[in-house]
Motif scaffolding. Structure first.
Motif, PDB file in Angstrom:
ATOM      1  N   ARG A  49      -0.706  32.171  53.172  1.00 18.73           N
ATOM      2  CA  ARG A  49      -1.707  31.150  53.676  1.00 18.73           C
ATOM      3  C   ARG A  49      -1.014  29.510  53.523  1.00 18.73           C
ATOM      4  O   ARG A  49       0.073  29.359  52.934  1.00 18.73           O
ATOM      5  N   VAL A  50      -1.842  28.889  54.020  1.00 22.24           N
ATOM      6  CA  VAL A  50      -1.314  27.384  54.209  1.00 22.24           C
ATOM      7  C   VAL A  50      -1.627  26.745  52.893  1.00 22.24           C
ATOM      8  O   VAL A  50      -2.902  26.865  52.412  1.00 22.24           O
ATOM      9  N   TRP A  51      -0.827  25.837  52.154  1.00 21.49           N
ATOM     10  CA  TRP A  51      -1.119  25.050  51.012  1.00 21.49           C
ATOM     11  C   TRP A  51      -2.161  24.083  51.310  1.00 21.49           C
ATOM     12  O   TRP A  51      -1.995  23.497  52.297  1.00 21.49           O
ATOM     13  N   ASP A  52      -2.916  23.788  50.380  1.00 19.16           N
ATOM     14  CA  ASP A  52      -3.917  22.706  50.291  1.00 19.16           C
ATOM     15  C   ASP A  52      -3.075  21.403  50.322  1.00 19.16           C
ATOM     16  O   ASP A  52      -1.973  21.183  49.496  1.00 19.16           O
ATOM     17  N   ASP A  53      -3.203  20.580  51.480  1.00 22.25           N
ATOM     18  CA  ASP A  53      -2.434  19.536  51.488  1.00 22.25           C
ATOM     19  C   ASP A  53      -2.918  18.320  50.304  1.00 22.25           C
ATOM     20  O   ASP A  53      -2.324  17.125  50.301  1.00 22.25           O
ATOM     21  N   ARG A  54      -3.793  18.629  49.223  1.00 22.40           N
ATOM     22  CA  ARG A  54      -4.046  17.834  48.370  1.00 22.40           C
ATOM     23  C   ARG A  54      -3.067  18.085  47.094  1.00 22.40           C
ATOM     24  O   ARG A  54      -3.251  17.410  46.179  1.00 22.40           O
ATOM     25  N   ILE A  55      -2.216  18.979  47.274  1.00 26.61           N
ATOM     26  CA  ILE A  55      -1.599  19.555  46.099  1.00 26.61           C
ATOM     27  C   ILE A  55      -0.028  19.296  46.354  1.00 26.61           C
ATOM     28  O   ILE A  55       0.517  19.608  47.729  1.00 26.61           O
ATOM     29  N   VAL A  56       0.646  18.525  45.679  1.00 19.28           N
ATOM     30  CA  VAL A  56       1.956  18.589  45.825  1.00 19.28           C
ATOM     31  C   VAL A  56       2.927  18.881  44.313  1.00 19.28           C
ATOM     32  O   VAL A  56       2.157  18.731  43.527  1.00 19.28           O
ATOM     33  N   LEU A  57       4.089  19.248  44.535  1.00 14.74           N
ATOM     34  CA  LEU A  57       5.021  19.457  43.376  1.00 14.74           C
ATOM     35  C   LEU A  57       5.978  18.778  43.060  1.00 14.74           C
ATOM     36  O   LEU A  57       6.775  18.275  44.195  1.00 14.74           O
ATOM     37  N   VAL A  58       6.245  18.082  41.993  1.00 17.72           N
ATOM     38  CA  VAL A  58       7.493  17.376  41.577  1.00 17.72           C
ATOM     39  C   VAL A  58       8.141  18.229  40.558  1.00 17.72           C
ATOM     40  O   VAL A  58       7.745  18.678  39.422  1.00 17.72           O
ATOM     41  N   ALA A  59       9.119  18.907  41.289  1.00 20.41           N
ATOM     42  CA  ALA A  59       9.957  19.982  40.523  1.00 20.41           C
ATOM     43  C   ALA A  59      11.179  19.437  39.746  1.00 20.41           C
ATOM     44  O   ALA A  59      12.114  18.660  40.379  1.00 20.41           O
ATOM     45  N   ILE A  60      11.248  20.086  38.595  1.00 21.63           N
ATOM     46  CA  ILE A  60      12.588  19.962  37.735  1.00 21.63           C
ATOM     47  C   ILE A  60      13.306  21.239  37.960  1.00 21.63           C
ATOM     48  O   ILE A  60      13.248  22.354  37.594  1.00 21.63           O
ATOM     49  N   ASP A  61      14.023  20.962  39.226  1.00 23.06           N
ATOM     50  CA  ASP A  61      14.837  21.827  39.699  1.00 23.06           C
ATOM     51  C   ASP A  61      16.418  21.716  39.351  1.00 23.06           C
ATOM     52  O   ASP A  61      16.792  20.899  38.493  1.00 23.06           O
ATOM     53  N   VAL A 200      -0.853  32.416  47.042  1.00 19.03           N
ATOM     54  CA  VAL A 200      -0.863  31.531  48.514  1.00 19.03           C
ATOM     55  C   VAL A 200       0.280  32.104  49.047  1.00 19.03           C
ATOM     56  O   VAL A 200       0.200  32.398  50.450  1.00 19.03           O
ATOM     57  N   GLY A 201       1.516  32.046  48.768  1.00 16.83           N
ATOM     58  CA  GLY A 201       2.468  32.225  49.525  1.00 16.83           C
ATOM     59  C   GLY A 201       4.030  31.846  48.649  1.00 16.83           C
ATOM     60  O   GLY A 201       3.787  31.734  47.433  1.00 16.83           O
ATOM     61  N   GLN A 202       5.102  31.798  49.534  1.00 19.48           N
ATOM     62  CA  GLN A 202       6.287  31.551  48.750  1.00 19.48           C
ATOM     63  C   GLN A 202       6.374  30.263  48.274  1.00 19.48           C
ATOM     64  O   GLN A 202       5.686  29.289  48.683  1.00 19.48           O
ATOM     65  N   THR A 203       7.093  30.139  47.016  1.00 17.97           N
ATOM     66  CA  THR A 203       7.338  28.704  46.269  1.00 17.97           C
ATOM     67  C   THR A 203       7.862  27.565  47.405  1.00 17.97           C
ATOM     68  O   THR A 203       7.251  26.614  47.311  1.00 17.97           O
ATOM     69  N   THR A 204       8.665  27.947  48.339  1.00 17.17           N
ATOM     70  CA  THR A 204       9.259  27.101  49.182  1.00 17.17           C
ATOM     71  C   THR A 204       8.381  26.463  50.000  1.00 17.17           C
ATOM     72  O   THR A 204       8.472  25.235  50.671  1.00 17.17           O
ATOM     73  N   SER A 205       7.153  27.532  50.437  1.00 11.66           N
ATOM     74  CA  SER A 205       6.138  26.798  51.381  1.00 11.66           C
ATOM     75  C   SER A 205       5.380  25.454  50.778  1.00 11.66           C
ATOM     76  O   SER A 205       4.692  24.847  51.258  1.00 11.66           O
ATOM     77  N   LEU A 206       5.296  25.500  49.074  1.00 16.50           N
ATOM     78  CA  LEU A 206       4.339  24.303  48.670  1.00 16.50           C
ATOM     79  C   LEU A 206       5.124  23.108  48.845  1.00 16.50           C
ATOM     80  O   LEU A 206       6.471  22.999  48.502  1.00 16.50           O
ATOM     81  N   PRO A 207       4.545  21.896  49.365  1.00 15.59           N
ATOM     82  CA  PRO A 207       5.136  20.658  49.398  1.00 15.59           C
ATOM     83  C   PRO A 207       5.804  20.539  48.103  1.00 15.59           C
ATOM     84  O   PRO A 207       5.024  20.421  47.322  1.00 15.59           O
ATOM     85  N   HIS A 208       7.052  20.092  48.142  1.00 18.04           N
ATOM     86  CA  HIS A 208       7.537  19.680  46.817  1.00 18.04           C
ATOM     87  C   HIS A 208       8.650  18.794  47.053  1.00 18.04           C
ATOM     88  O   HIS A 208       9.601  18.857  47.928  1.00 18.04           O
ATOM     89  N   TYR A 209       9.119  18.308  45.726  1.00 19.53           N
ATOM     90  CA  TYR A 209      10.024  17.114  45.780  1.00 19.53           C
ATOM     91  C   TYR A 209      10.924  17.219  44.274  1.00 19.53           C
ATOM     92  O   TYR A 209      10.483  17.364  43.420  1.00 19.53           O
ATOM     93  N   SER A 210      12.262  17.205  44.596  1.00 18.53           N
ATOM     94  CA  SER A 210      12.976  17.044  43.318  1.00 18.53           C
ATOM     95  C   SER A 210      12.622  16.012  42.154  1.00 18.53           C
ATOM     96  O   SER A 210      12.449  14.523  42.719  1.00 18.53           O
TER      97      SER A 210
END
Length: 598
Positions: A49-61, A200-210
């Motif tokens: 599914r499409v991620w909700d555009d109100r959610i974003v991830l700051v990833a400690i990658d 919802v789906g794969q991790t990479t499909s969630l809007p995320h930033y390093s």
């Protein structure tokens, strides 16, 4: 009625047993590993599914670890993150990190949190149950605290999270409560029921930033405007978690909380079917399916089971799209086991019927061979006697001898005709029903008329013949010709096998709308297995034929055929040393009404 019940029982039994077996496996958890696989399959079939555009991830990658250094980091890194996010408009920051150990940078982080004003922290418990809460200075600066406790199933996937533990809401619940206060009204779920994750789906499909890119100013702060910003670890091996869409490599726990936040925002948490409802479906589904499949060819059975498989998979995926989770494997297993059990049961039953038919054919062939031998003997004997009588007639000049030989010729001709008539009658009744010829007669007078030829025969054989009609003045309209043949055959049979000094009783009784005729004779004892064979064509029991009178073995078979054509029934029973034949015939209603008018 018994036959119908037995047929229903045979058709319901495979499905009933299959349903109980599958239900037992379902109840004790033996199907859980397969259901876990089915759970993953359903999400893959449904798709992402499409991620909700109100959610974003700051990833400690991994990239952030390479740039900033080994994790965990000093509090100053989070201070810089909050300062960067503060430049964005009205965002909310949710830390999926534990700040349970004091640090000299805690005051700076608390100040940054206060300046931002919309920060939520996480809480957990160690293996001994000790709470791992944020240090007090940070608690005072946070707008809420939520637990990140999640129980993985045997396949490593978290399917449900308790909305609160020890009065502490889940991190997603705290986030939605804050969102309700700061942004917009969102309905809250029942705090007593688990939150079922609708992945919802794969991790990479969630809007995320390093993380490193954000704090180093490489990301435009505007992308965080009006967002729920999740901060968590996604680096390899630090906080792994398997999801239906991410198994190798796995995702991380922060994605679980992102999923739950989206589920609550969009009211899309999964609603699992109640286990009791599923148990009822299984219990009813098995017998209904086996009843439907019973008696059908194996190709149709395979087609029906395959169709049910396809239907249930499509139905389950459709329900998952509607945020309803149903067990996938248990019904599929029920269809397979019930279909197999029904097919095997049908094949075994068909095999048994086929064996029975083969045995019947073999027995009938044996009876026919015996009949041919008997018929040839019975047909030859009168012919031989006739030839002898003719030869003697030619040789004698005595008038008395001529009369005797003519008497022999007459008797042998009559016997020959009787044998031929039996054969022709049986063949005619086998091909088509005899035409009913209704007449009105007195029951008692008719009985005397039928028994008259046998009275002298019984007297000659030193047998006693008793007759009884009840009521004696009954006037009935029946097919008396067919009934005459039935009673004559039974009397002939009784006279033939009753020993000297034996008793033959004939009773005709009107009971309601039926006429019951009984013919019993003493001195004949047959085993139960032989009674069932008496009405078979060509069957003869030579052991009780003490006078060696012979016969074709068709008399009682003719009785049965005629009785069935008159819509009646005939039975034979052994009572002590008496053999009792009972014929029960319906009296036609139109004839009964006519008699009432007369």
């Amino acid at each position: 009625m018994t036959c119908n019940f037995s047929s229903w029982k045979q058709r319901l039994l495979p499905g009933g047993c299959s349903a109980l077996g599958v239900l037992l496996l379902f109840k004790i958890g033996m199907l859980t590993p397969l259901e876990h696989l089915g759970y993953q399959a359903l999400f893959h079939l449904r798709g992402e599914r499409v991620w909700d555009d109100r959610i974003v991830l700051v990833a400690i990658d991994d990239a952030s670890l390479t740039k900033i250094g080994r994790f965990p980091w000093p509090r100053q890194q989070y201070v810089q993150l909050l300062q960067t996010l503060e430049r964005s408009r009205s965002n909310m920051v949710v830390f999926d990190l534990l700040f349970s150990e004091a640090s000299e940078d805690d005051p700076d982080l608390a100040e940054a949190m206060s300046q931002h004003g919309k920060v939520i922290l996480a809480q957990a418990w160690d293996s001994e149950g000790t709470p791992l809460v944020p240090v007090s200075v940070l608690q005072q600066s946070a707008i809420g605290i939520g637990h990140i406790l999640a129980q993985q199933d045997n396949d490593g996937i978290v399917r449900q999270v308790m909305p609160q533990v020890h009065q502490v809401p889940a991190l997603a619940m705290t986030t939605i409560q804050a969102y309700r206060l700061l942004k917009a009204e969102v309905p809250l779920p029942d705090l007593q029921a688990p939150l079922w994750a609708n992945w919802v789906g794969q991790t990479t499909s969630l809007p995320h930033y390093s993380f490193a890119d954000v704090v180093q100013g490489k990301v435009n702060p505007a992308v965080f405007n009006d967002k729920i910003v999740l901060v968590g670890v996604t680096a390899t091996g630090l906080d792994p978690l398997v999801s239906p869409f991410d198994r190798n490599p796995p995702t991380s726990s922060v994605i679980l909380h992102a999923v739950l936040i989206q589920n609550l925002l969009q009211q899309s948490t999964l609603q699992p079917w109640i286990r009791e409802i599923m148990a009822g479906v299984l219990l009813l589904g098995g017998p209904v399916l086996s009843w439907f499949l019973g008696g059908r060819g194996w190709l149709k059975q395979v087609a029906v089971v395959s169709g049910l498989w396809a239907f249930w998979v499509i139905f389950s995926v459709g329900l998952l799209n509607a945020n309803i989770l149903v067990p996938l494997v248990a019904p599929l297993l029920l269809f397979l086991v019930t279909g197999s059990a029904t097919g095997i049961s049908d094949r075994l039953r068909e095999s048994a019927v086929l064996r029975h038919q083969i045995q019947g054919i073999q027995q009938e062939e044996a009876l026919k061979e015996e009949f041919l031998r008997t018929a040839s003997h019975e047909l030859r004997a009168p012919v031989a006697n006739i030839q002898s009588a003719i030869s003697l007639l030619r040789m004698t000049d005595s008038e008395s001898d001529r009369e005797e030989y003519l008497q022999i010729l007459e008797e042998e001709c009559q016997q020959e005709f009787a044998i031929i008539n039996d054969l022709l009658d049986f063949q005619r009744l086998s091909v088509q029903a005899a035409k009913a010829e209704y007449e009105t007669q007195n029951l008692h007078e008719w009985l005397l008329e039928v028994a008259a030829p046998f009275s002298m025969r019984a007297k000659t054989s030193q047998q006693t013949l008793h007759l009884r009609a009840d009521p004696p003045d009954a006037i009935l309209t029946l097919d008396w010709l067919s009934l005459h043949r039935i009673l004559a055959e039974l009397l002939n049979n009784a006279c033939k096998y009753t020993p000297n000094q034996g008793l033959i009783q004939v009773e005709a009784e009107v009971m309601g709308a039926h006429l019951t005729c009984r013919v019993s004779n003493s001195g004949v004892v047959l085993p139960e297995s032989e009674l069932e064979k008496l009405f078979q064509p060509f069957y003869r029991n030579v052991e009780v034929d003490h006078r060696q009178q012979g016969g074709t073995g068709l008399g009682l078979a003719i009785v049965k055929r005629l009785t069935e054509q008159l819509q009646g029934e005939v039975q034979v029973n052994q009572w002590q040393d008496q053999l009792v034949f009972t014929v029960r015939l319906p009296i036609p209603q139109e004839c009964t009404a006519l008699e009432g008018l007369l």
